[in-house]
Motif scaffolding. Structure first.
Motif, PDB file in Angstrom:
ATOM      1  N   LYS A  68       0.865  -1.179   0.000  1.00  0.00           N
ATOM      2  CA  LYS A  68       0.000   0.000   0.000  1.00  0.00           C
ATOM      3  C   LYS A  68       0.902   1.229   0.000  1.00  0.00           C
ATOM      4  N   GLU A  70       1.069   5.699  -0.398  1.00  0.00           N
ATOM      5  CA  GLU A  70       0.486   7.025  -0.571  1.00  0.00           C
ATOM      6  C   GLU A  70       1.313   7.674  -1.676  1.00  0.00           C
ATOM      7  N   LYS A  77      -2.633  13.736  -3.635  1.00  0.00           N
ATOM      8  CA  LYS A  77      -2.220  12.490  -2.977  1.00  0.00           C
ATOM      9  C   LYS A  77      -3.374  11.493  -3.037  1.00  0.00           C
ATOM     10  N   ARG A  78      -3.010  10.205  -3.264  1.00  0.00           N
ATOM     11  CA  ARG A  78      -3.981   9.109  -3.230  1.00  0.00           C
ATOM     12  C   ARG A  78      -3.313   7.904  -2.602  1.00  0.00           C
ATOM     13  N   VAL A  79      -4.082   7.090  -1.894  1.00  0.00           N
ATOM     14  CA  VAL A  79      -3.579   5.831  -1.360  1.00  0.00           C
ATOM     15  C   VAL A  79      -3.958   4.743  -2.358  1.00  0.00           C
ATOM     16  N   ALA A  96       6.348   8.912  -3.374  1.00  0.00           N
ATOM     17  CA  ALA A  96       5.494   7.920  -2.718  1.00  0.00           C
ATOM     18  C   ALA A  96       6.022   7.603  -1.329  1.00  0.00           C
ATOM     19  N   LEU A  99       3.159   2.597   2.816  1.00  0.00           N
ATOM     20  CA  LEU A  99       2.375   2.416   4.032  1.00  0.00           C
ATOM     21  C   LEU A  99       2.391   0.966   4.502  1.00  0.00           C
TER      22      LEU A  99
END
Length: 120
Positions: A68, A70, A77-79, A96, A99
């Protein structure tokens, strides 16, 4: 010295026989198939590893193989998780944060000449 822009990988690249490069700070890179117009790279990230914000003249499309991330692209920003993908147009700031430990498959056009010359 000849430019690496004319370089190409062998037609078949076997991952287990292809060297990996420890980039430090929890990131490892493996350059896979490439030619003058395209390059594919596998990048492992440990949890918490950061791909620092940067920009380059290459188009980039990345597939989240596992983990995962970010992802930051041009102010947004997107996860993203396994199975997701992102595209970065040339010259856009991007980076990036990992996570959950995982792998990105990065594709660049044209090839990243700097990646080949760094290992020389």
């Amino acid at each position: 010295m000849a430019s690496v822009m004319n370089a190409a990988s062998p037609p078949f690249v076997v991952a287990k026989d292809t060297p990996k490069e420890d980039l430090g700070d929890g990131i490892t890179r493996q350059i896979l198939g490439y030619g003058p117009e395209i390059m594919i790279v596998r990048v492992w990230f440990e949890e918490g590893a950061v791909g620092q914000v940067h920009a380059h003249p290459h188009s980039q499309s990345s597939y989240v193989e596992s983990g995962k991330f970010e992802v930051f692209i041009d102010g947004e920003k997107r996860v993203l998780e396994a199975g997701d993908c992102f595209y970065i147009a040339p010259h856009l700031d991007h980076g990036a944060v990992c996570l959950e430990a995982g792998v990105l498959i990065d594709t660049f056009s044209p090839l990243r000449e700097d990646f080949l010359s760094e290992g020389a």
